[in-house]
Write an enzyme that holds these catalytic residues in place. Structure first.
Site, PDB file in Angstrom:
ATOM      1  N   ASP A  98       0.066   9.408  10.902  1.00  0.00           N
ATOM      2  CA  ASP A  98      -0.004   7.872  11.270  1.00  0.00           C
ATOM      3  C   ASP A  98       1.325   7.353  11.798  1.00  0.00           C
ATOM      4  O   ASP A  98       1.995   7.638  10.371  1.00  0.00           O
ATOM      5  CB  ASP A  98      -1.246   6.902  10.793  1.00  0.00           C
ATOM      6  CG  ASP A  98      -0.848   5.923  10.300  1.00  0.00           C
ATOM      7  OD1 ASP A  98      -0.836   5.175  11.960  1.00  0.00           O
ATOM      8  OD2 ASP A  98      -1.830   4.827  10.280  1.00  0.00           O
ATOM      9  N   ASP A 100       3.598   4.511  12.758  1.00  0.00           N
ATOM     10  CA  ASP A 100       3.842   2.771  13.053  1.00  0.00           C
ATOM     11  C   ASP A 100       5.128   2.549  13.438  1.00  0.00           C
ATOM     12  O   ASP A 100       5.869   2.712  12.479  1.00  0.00           O
ATOM     13  CB  ASP A 100       2.621   2.515  11.901  1.00  0.00           C
ATOM     14  CG  ASP A 100       2.009   1.313  12.597  1.00  0.00           C
ATOM     15  OD1 ASP A 100       3.296  -0.015  12.424  1.00  0.00           O
ATOM     16  OD2 ASP A 100       0.647   0.471  12.272  1.00  0.00           O
ATOM     17  N   ASP A 313       3.348   4.544  -1.869  1.00  0.00           N
ATOM     18  CA  ASP A 313       2.123   4.620  -1.502  1.00  0.00           C
ATOM     19  C   ASP A 313       1.424   5.647  -1.321  1.00  0.00           C
ATOM     20  O   ASP A 313       2.720   6.052  -0.592  1.00  0.00           O
ATOM     21  CB  ASP A 313       1.051   3.208  -1.213  1.00  0.00           C
ATOM     22  CG  ASP A 313       2.457   3.819   0.958  1.00  0.00           C
ATOM     23  OD1 ASP A 313       0.882   3.533   1.491  1.00  0.00           O
ATOM     24  OD2 ASP A 313       2.614   3.364   0.225  1.00  0.00           O
TER      25      ASP A 313
END
Length: 408
Positions: A98, A100, A313
């Protein structure tokens, strides 16, 4: 977001899903599904632990519920609709990347420039996936997220059982984390002018030894070799007194090293030798420090920052129970399409044109605050108050929460 705006958006999403091509993931019946509804906003509530038996069931659900966001699990489960993760019984998971714009350093404020920057980052990742990891292009699915980035789905069954720690190592590798320059070069001892010797000949062949880059044809070794050659070429274009500014502070970078490197900047054969992995710099007192600087620069130039990888995270790639956007769905934060892409089409893909889902017909709205956006080759500047905009721009502004439907 007021009731009229929610009703309008749900109506437009309903019409979209009646006609849209939905790209159902492989192993559909083993996937968990999650949805965010406009009805719950401004709260963001995920409705999950749902499963579908066919693509038709999925489409019927999208048409009837008009969700703002649609996600499916990267994992495959025995019981995907079970209410707890333990009860689902994990079987394996696709490998997901991912990218972003929110996670990129120095990302521009312009949406168009931001999307261009994250596309460049995505193409860089694609190079790692194909050249470094050797994934078959047929097993790499590229997707524009509909918002600020791109996803890559690796569907090769060989990776399904990789654990989170193993997937995190992949994140570290593409980000250049924990990789040291000394892994990529070594001293090669020569006998005479030709042939490789060994350290047993150290006393009489030291002057003929050379440094070589390990595996200069692939991976970080290839990137390092190319960086050094390109760096020297570029330095050769500068005035001599301005060259090597970023390494001249290193203790081993003395007069002889500068002279040798100056000669290489003009020597096309020597530069080509470097690209092949041969570093004929002569004897350098602090060669290790110079190579460490070169490698740091190589990492800065090529590393890929994935969503979550620079945070505390869990990175998306390492999360084996993550949900990811459904290709063919709409992104409720922009009103644009989540579009699957052929790898060869990525470079020419223009999201603010190709991912626009709605028409040019005029729609009246009330802007809450000013905003600028570039869509379909238009620079749209919105001021506070009631105005009329093309539908695609109106939907975008409403999804962003900066405008309400109608004139009241």
């Amino acid at each position: 977001m007021n009731t009229s705006t929610k009703r309008y958006l749900k109506s437009r999403f309903h019409d979209y899903y009646r006609e849209a091509k939905i790209h159902v993931p492989h192993s559909l019946t083993k996937r968990e599904w999650g949805f965010i509804s406009y009805d719950s906003m401004p709260e963001t509530m995920m409705y999950r632990h749902k499963a579908f038996g066919t693509g038709g069931e999925l489409r019927d659900y999208l048409v009837s519920m008009q969700p703002a966001h649609v996600y499916h699990s990267v994992a495959l489960y025995d019981y995907p609709d079970a209410p707890t993760m333990k009860e689902k019984k994990w079987q394996g998971a696709d490998l997901i990347f991912d990218l972003d714009a929110d996670h990129l350093q120095d990302a521009p404020s312009s949406y168009a420039a931001m999307l261009e920057m994250v596309k460049t980052e995505s193409l860089r990742l694609l190079d790692f996936l194909i050249d470094d990891f050797g994934f078959d292009e047929d097993n790499i699915k590229a997707v524009f997220s509909g918002g600020r980035g791109y996803h890559f789905h690796i569907t090769d069954p060989k990776i399904w059982e990789l654990e989170s720690s193993q997937r995190r190592e992949i994140v570290d590798y593409v980000g250049g984390k924990g990789i040291k320059s000394e892994y990529f070069y070594q001293k090669e001892f020569m006998i005479g002018d030709h042939g490789t010797g060994t350290r047993t000949f150290n006393d009489r062949t030291e002057i003929l030894s050379k440094y070589v880059i390990k595996n200069p044809d692939t991976g970080w070794g290839k990137r390092l070799a190319e960086y050094i050659a390109s760096y020297l070429e570029e330095e050769g274009q500068k005035e001599e007194k301005e060259r090597f500014a970023d390494i001249k502070h290193i203790k081993g970078f003395g007069k002889k090293t500068r002279q040798r490197m100056n000669r290489i900047t003009k020597d096309s054969k020597a530069l080509e030798d470097i690209r092949r992995g041969r570093l004929d710099f002569g004897k350098i007192k602090d060669f290790k420090a110079i190579m460490a600087q070169f490698f740091d620069n190589t990492i800065d130039q090529h590393r890929v920052t994935l969503a979550g990888s620079a945070q505390v995270d869990e990175p998306v790639t390492a999360d084996i129970k993550r949900l990811i956007r459904l290709p063919g769905s709409l992104h409720g934060g922009s009103g644009m399409k989540v579009i699957p892409l052929k790898l060869e089409d990525m470079e020419d893909f223009e999201p603010l044109q190709d991912a626009v889902a709605f028409s040019d017909r005029p729609v009246t709205l009330k802007a809450i605050k000013p905003l600028e956006v570039q869509m379909k080759d238009l620079d749209i500047r919105v001021e506070e108050g009631v105005q009329e905009l093309p539908e695609y721009a109106a939907v975008y502004l409403m999804c962003r929460g900066v405008a309400e439907y109608g004139s009241y």
